[in-house]
Design a protein around this motif. Structure first.
Motif, PDB file in Angstrom:
ATOM      1  N   LEU A 153       8.378   8.696  -9.540  1.00  0.00           N
ATOM      2  CA  LEU A 153       8.835   7.326  -9.329  1.00  0.00           C
ATOM      3  C   LEU A 153       7.758   6.312  -9.726  1.00  0.00           C
ATOM      4  CD1 LEU A 153      10.427   7.773  -5.785  1.00  0.00           C
ATOM      5  CD2 LEU A 153      11.596   7.858  -8.000  1.00  0.00           C
ATOM      6  N   GLN A 154       8.202   5.078  -9.917  1.00  0.00           N
ATOM      7  CA  GLN A 154       7.284   3.957 -10.091  1.00  0.00           C
ATOM      8  C   GLN A 154       7.309   3.092  -8.829  1.00  0.00           C
ATOM      9  OE1 GLN A 154       8.550   1.820 -13.582  1.00  0.00           O
ATOM     10  NE2 GLN A 154       7.312   3.074 -14.955  1.00  0.00           N
ATOM     11  N   SER A 155       6.232   2.368  -8.595  1.00  0.00           N
ATOM     12  CA  SER A 155       6.201   1.425  -7.486  1.00  0.00           C
ATOM     13  C   SER A 155       5.489   0.158  -7.952  1.00  0.00           C
ATOM     14  CB  SER A 155       5.566   2.048  -6.243  1.00  0.00           C
ATOM     15  OG  SER A 155       4.273   2.539  -6.538  1.00  0.00           O
ATOM     16  N   LEU A 156       4.851  -0.570  -7.062  1.00  0.00           N
ATOM     17  CA  LEU A 156       4.320  -1.885  -7.431  1.00  0.00           C
ATOM     18  C   LEU A 156       2.851  -1.861  -7.813  1.00  0.00           C
ATOM     19  CD1 LEU A 156       6.127  -4.227  -4.888  1.00  0.00           C
ATOM     20  CD2 LEU A 156       6.846  -3.506  -7.170  1.00  0.00           C
ATOM     21  N   VAL A 157       1.972  -1.599  -6.852  1.00  0.00           N
ATOM     22  CA  VAL A 157       0.543  -1.664  -7.141  1.00  0.00           C
ATOM     23  C   VAL A 157      -0.186  -0.760  -6.170  1.00  0.00           C
ATOM     24  CG1 VAL A 157       0.282  -3.699  -5.674  1.00  0.00           C
ATOM     25  CG2 VAL A 157      -1.466  -3.180  -7.363  1.00  0.00           C
ATOM     26  N   ALA A 158      -1.105   0.032  -6.674  1.00  0.00           N
ATOM     27  CA  ALA A 158      -1.903   0.914  -5.831  1.00  0.00           C
ATOM     28  C   ALA A 158      -3.315   0.346  -5.685  1.00  0.00           C
ATOM     29  CB  ALA A 158      -1.972   2.326  -6.429  1.00  0.00           C
ATOM     30  N   LEU A 159      -3.919   0.646  -4.574  1.00  0.00           N
ATOM     31  CA  LEU A 159      -5.332   0.406  -4.304  1.00  0.00           C
ATOM     32  C   LEU A 159      -5.660  -1.011  -3.873  1.00  0.00           C
ATOM     33  CD1 LEU A 159      -7.829   2.161  -4.188  1.00  0.00           C
ATOM     34  CD2 LEU A 159      -8.418   1.416  -6.475  1.00  0.00           C
ATOM     35  N   ASP A 160      -5.155  -2.032  -4.576  1.00  0.00           N
ATOM     36  CA  ASP A 160      -5.507  -3.399  -4.208  1.00  0.00           C
ATOM     37  C   ASP A 160      -4.451  -4.356  -4.752  1.00  0.00           C
ATOM     38  OD1 ASP A 160      -6.809  -6.058  -4.156  1.00  0.00           O
ATOM     39  OD2 ASP A 160      -8.590  -4.919  -3.574  1.00  0.00           O
ATOM     40  N   PRO A 161      -3.918  -5.273  -3.913  1.00  0.00           N
ATOM     41  CA  PRO A 161      -2.896  -6.211  -4.406  1.00  0.00           C
ATOM     42  C   PRO A 161      -3.437  -7.194  -5.436  1.00  0.00           C
ATOM     43  CG  PRO A 161      -3.597  -6.810  -2.179  1.00  0.00           C
ATOM     44  CD  PRO A 161      -4.212  -5.476  -2.480  1.00  0.00           C
ATOM     45  N   THR A 162      -4.749  -7.337  -5.498  1.00  0.00           N
ATOM     46  CA  THR A 162      -5.331  -8.236  -6.495  1.00  0.00           C
ATOM     47  C   THR A 162      -4.980  -7.786  -7.902  1.00  0.00           C
ATOM     48  OG1 THR A 162      -7.177  -8.545  -4.969  1.00  0.00           O
ATOM     49  CG2 THR A 162      -7.454  -9.417  -7.173  1.00  0.00           C
ATOM     50  N   PHE A 163      -4.798  -6.483  -8.101  1.00  0.00           N
ATOM     51  CA  PHE A 163      -4.463  -5.979  -9.427  1.00  0.00           C
ATOM     52  C   PHE A 163      -3.052  -6.392  -9.845  1.00  0.00           C
ATOM     53  CE2 PHE A 163      -7.450  -2.228  -8.317  1.00  0.00           C
ATOM     54  CZ  PHE A 163      -8.538  -3.062  -8.476  1.00  0.00           C
ATOM     55  N   PHE A 164      -2.179  -6.613  -8.870  1.00  0.00           N
ATOM     56  CA  PHE A 164      -0.847  -7.165  -9.124  1.00  0.00           C
ATOM     57  C   PHE A 164      -0.966  -8.671  -9.411  1.00  0.00           C
ATOM     58  CE2 PHE A 164       3.692  -7.365  -7.054  1.00  0.00           C
ATOM     59  CZ  PHE A 164       4.174  -8.057  -8.150  1.00  0.00           C
ATOM     60  N   TYR A 165      -1.663  -9.381  -8.568  1.00  0.00           N
ATOM     61  CA  TYR A 165      -1.834 -10.824  -8.706  1.00  0.00           C
ATOM     62  C   TYR A 165      -2.478 -11.179 -10.048  1.00  0.00           C
ATOM     63  CZ  TYR A 165      -3.906 -15.439  -7.892  1.00  0.00           C
ATOM     64  OH  TYR A 165      -4.294 -16.745  -8.006  1.00  0.00           O
ATOM     65  N   ALA A 170       0.807  -1.219   0.000  1.00  0.00           N
ATOM     66  CA  ALA A 170       0.000   0.000   0.000  1.00  0.00           C
ATOM     67  C   ALA A 170       0.840   1.270   0.000  1.00  0.00           C
ATOM     68  CB  ALA A 170      -0.941   0.010   1.202  1.00  0.00           C
ATOM     69  N   ASP A 171       2.172   1.154   0.230  1.00  0.00           N
ATOM     70  CA  ASP A 171       3.039   2.334   0.152  1.00  0.00           C
ATOM     71  C   ASP A 171       2.995   2.977  -1.229  1.00  0.00           C
ATOM     72  OD1 ASP A 171       3.789   1.930   2.747  1.00  0.00           O
ATOM     73  OD2 ASP A 171       5.770   1.123   2.289  1.00  0.00           O
ATOM     74  N   SER A 172       2.537   2.222  -2.231  1.00  0.00           N
ATOM     75  CA  SER A 172       2.443   2.785  -3.580  1.00  0.00           C
ATOM     76  C   SER A 172       1.538   4.001  -3.625  1.00  0.00           C
ATOM     77  CB  SER A 172       1.930   1.725  -4.559  1.00  0.00           C
ATOM     78  OG  SER A 172       2.886   0.708  -4.760  1.00  0.00           O
ATOM     79  N   ALA A 173       0.493   4.034  -2.799  1.00  0.00           N
ATOM     80  CA  ALA A 173      -0.442   5.165  -2.835  1.00  0.00           C
ATOM     81  C   ALA A 173       0.207   6.464  -2.357  1.00  0.00           C
ATOM     82  CB  ALA A 173      -1.683   4.835  -2.012  1.00  0.00           C
ATOM     83  N   PRO A 174       0.857   6.510  -1.171  1.00  0.00           N
ATOM     84  CA  PRO A 174       1.530   7.751  -0.794  1.00  0.00           C
ATOM     85  C   PRO A 174       2.679   8.121  -1.731  1.00  0.00           C
ATOM     86  CG  PRO A 174       1.921   6.036   0.844  1.00  0.00           C
ATOM     87  CD  PRO A 174       0.834   5.545  -0.051  1.00  0.00           C
TER      88      PRO A 174
END
Length: 510
Positions: free
Chosen positions: A421-433, A409-413
């Motif tokens: 910068l880029q990060s991993l996934v915002a809002l919900d980890p399901t979107f990464f999965y 969730a650090d992607s949101a801040p």
């Protein structure tokens, strides 16, 4: 019936008192109350210069990266005027906007029904416990979900015209991803006549009312068709509605379930007991309907069934539904009182005898005090753990670099404070999965301190995620991962505060 002008003044004052009650907690604790606030305010800020968003390059591991769809476009449009303010002020404004809408929708329904002492039911919104208060003070679209839910039920009760139902359902679907639930409300309304008591069995009362379902379904569909991200919004909706709740259940993917937030889990006994005020109104409604068949009309049965249904599901499975069932329980009590007033004193005895007003006043006072104390005890808004870390990376992070967020969730801040910068996934980890299940499992193994190869954790982050920075919440759950990173060569600690570490995996000169 009390004077309408005096009733209107009391209703407005009661609504303002409720909003002031909740805003006082937000003003006293102005930091963001959730990670999601960074995301919503960040999206609103981006929309000021790029409308609509077609991609989301800030999180390349998300399915939203190449084909973005906004789950709540109407909410973000409403936030746009405030998005340029400092986040503390923007979050306060967004929360206030949602509170005003939800409270106004509740008051408007009671006004349209001519509920006696409607102001007292509005004040009841201040006594709905810590989970409701927590959500009601957040700058999140759930406030619109609450308000539109009350509004849709009110429109059904007053038998609003089809065009009105269509328009309201379209806006509901654009305001929140859960707007389709208006169709469920219409289905409950259509079926409720089958459970009606003697007073609800006038000619035609037991018919299945299919027209409201058709109008509301058509309105929701229309809203999705005019969505600025159509047809991607439908794919995202299917994922959000079907996949996310399933994966949060015991039958879902274990790696994903370990990363999904507590909102999609059942509350513990201690948390549930803390919400005792939420269950008072629905319990009273249920007891009266069981005792007084004449009060079982389509309106009372619908409101009671919806409120109690949400509270039961929220208590046993998805805690976020408790916050939705809470105001609907007050609405059900108001509709029950409205029905009693219509039928007159000869229809049934006085509720709680002559002690009703005194008991209600006592419950309101104790419930409001309990709500205020318990929600403040959680410390929301006193500090936002990732805020200073994200600001530091916004000032010092190399443009175009990627951040590996141990807490996803650090992607949101980071999106809000370090948009270079880029990060991993915002809002919900399901979107990464959903985009890359294998890579997601590798991510979970890394942050939980498990690795199946001989490479160092730092090399795995560099090689498989192409990340330069790592953000580490200073929580025991990430302790093993942090030790592995710090012990690796060519890793430098570049930021530390009481809540976070930032590591540079490619420091200059190493």
């Amino acid at each position: 019936m009390e004077n309408r002008r005096a009733a209107a003044v009391k209703l407005v004052l009661a609504g303002l008192a409720v909003v002031a009650f909740y805003l006082a907690a937000r003003i006293a604790a102005p930091a963001p109350w959730s990670y999601d606030e960074y995301y919503h305010l960040g999206v609103a800020r981006e929309l000021r210069s790029h409308f609509p968003l077609r991609s989301f390059p800030w999180t390349p591991f998300s399915i939203l990266s190449d084909h973005y769809a906004d789950k709540e476009p109407l909410f973000h449009l409403l936030l746009m005027p405030f998005a340029g303010l400092p986040i503390e002020q923007a979050g306060l404004a967004g929360a206030a906007l949602g509170q005003l809408f939800s409270t106004a929708a509740f008051a408007a329904v009671l006004w349209r029904l001519r509920v006696r002492r409607a102001w007292a039911y509005v004040l009841g919104l201040a006594a709905l416990g810590s989970m409701f208060a927590m959500r009601f003070d957040m700058c999140r679209p759930h406030l619109l979900l609450m308000g539109f839910s009350v509004l849709m039920l009110g429109l059904l009760i007053v038998e609003a015209r089809g065009a009105v139902l269509l328009a309201a359902a379209a806006l509901f679907g654009l305001a929140h991803a859960g707007g389709w639930i208006a169709i469920v409300y219409a289905a409950a309304w259509a079926l409720a006549g089958l459970l009606a008591g003697p007073a609800g069995r006038e000619p035609g009362a037991r018919r299945f009312l299919w027209r409201p379902i058709a109008w509301i379904a058509a309105g929701w569909t229309l809203g999705q068709l005019v969505h600025p991200n159509f047809p991607q919004n439908l794919k995202l909706l299917a994922l959000q509605t079907l996949v996310v709740p399933f994966e949060a259940s015991p039958a879902g993917n274990a790696a994903l379930r370990s990363q999904i937030g507590e909102e999609l889990s059942a509350p513990g006994i201690a948390i549930l007991a803390e919400q005792w005020t939420v269950f008072l109104a629905p319990a009273l409604v249920l007891a009266v309907l069981l005792r007084e068949p004449r009060l079982r009309t389509r309106a009372t049965v619908t409101c009671a069934a919806v409120a109690i249904g949400f509270l039961l599901i929220g208590s046993l499975f998805l805690r976020r539904l408790i916050e939705l069932g809470a105001p609907l329980g007050i609405l059900a009590l108001a509709v029950l009182a409205w029905e009693r007033e219509k039928q007159g004193p000869q229809a049934c005895g006085r509720l709680l005898g002559g002690w009703g007003p005194w008991i209600a006043a006592f419950a309101l006072a104790i419930g409001s005090l309990w709500t205020s104390i318990t929600v403040r005890s959680y410390g929301f808004g006193q500090v936002s753990a990732p805020q200073e870390m994200a600001r530091w990376l916004g000032e010092h992070g190399q443009r175009g670099a990627r951040v590996f967020t141990a807490q996803w969730a650090d992607s949101a801040p980071l999106f809000y404070s370090a948009p270079q910068l880029q990060s991993l996934v915002a809002l919900d980890p399901t979107f990464f999965y959903a985009r890359d299940p294998a890579r997601f499992r590798e991510y979970v193994d890394l942050v939980q301190g498990r690795r199946t190869d001989e490479t160092t954790a730092a090399d795995a982050v560099r090689r498989h995620f192409a990340a330069r920075y790592v953000t580490l919440w200073r929580n025991p759950v990430f302790e093993s991962f942090a030790r592995q990173l710090v012990a690796a060569p060519r890793v430098a600690e570049v930021y530390r505060d009481p809540y976070y570490l930032v590591l540079d995996l490619s420091p200059p000169g190493r």
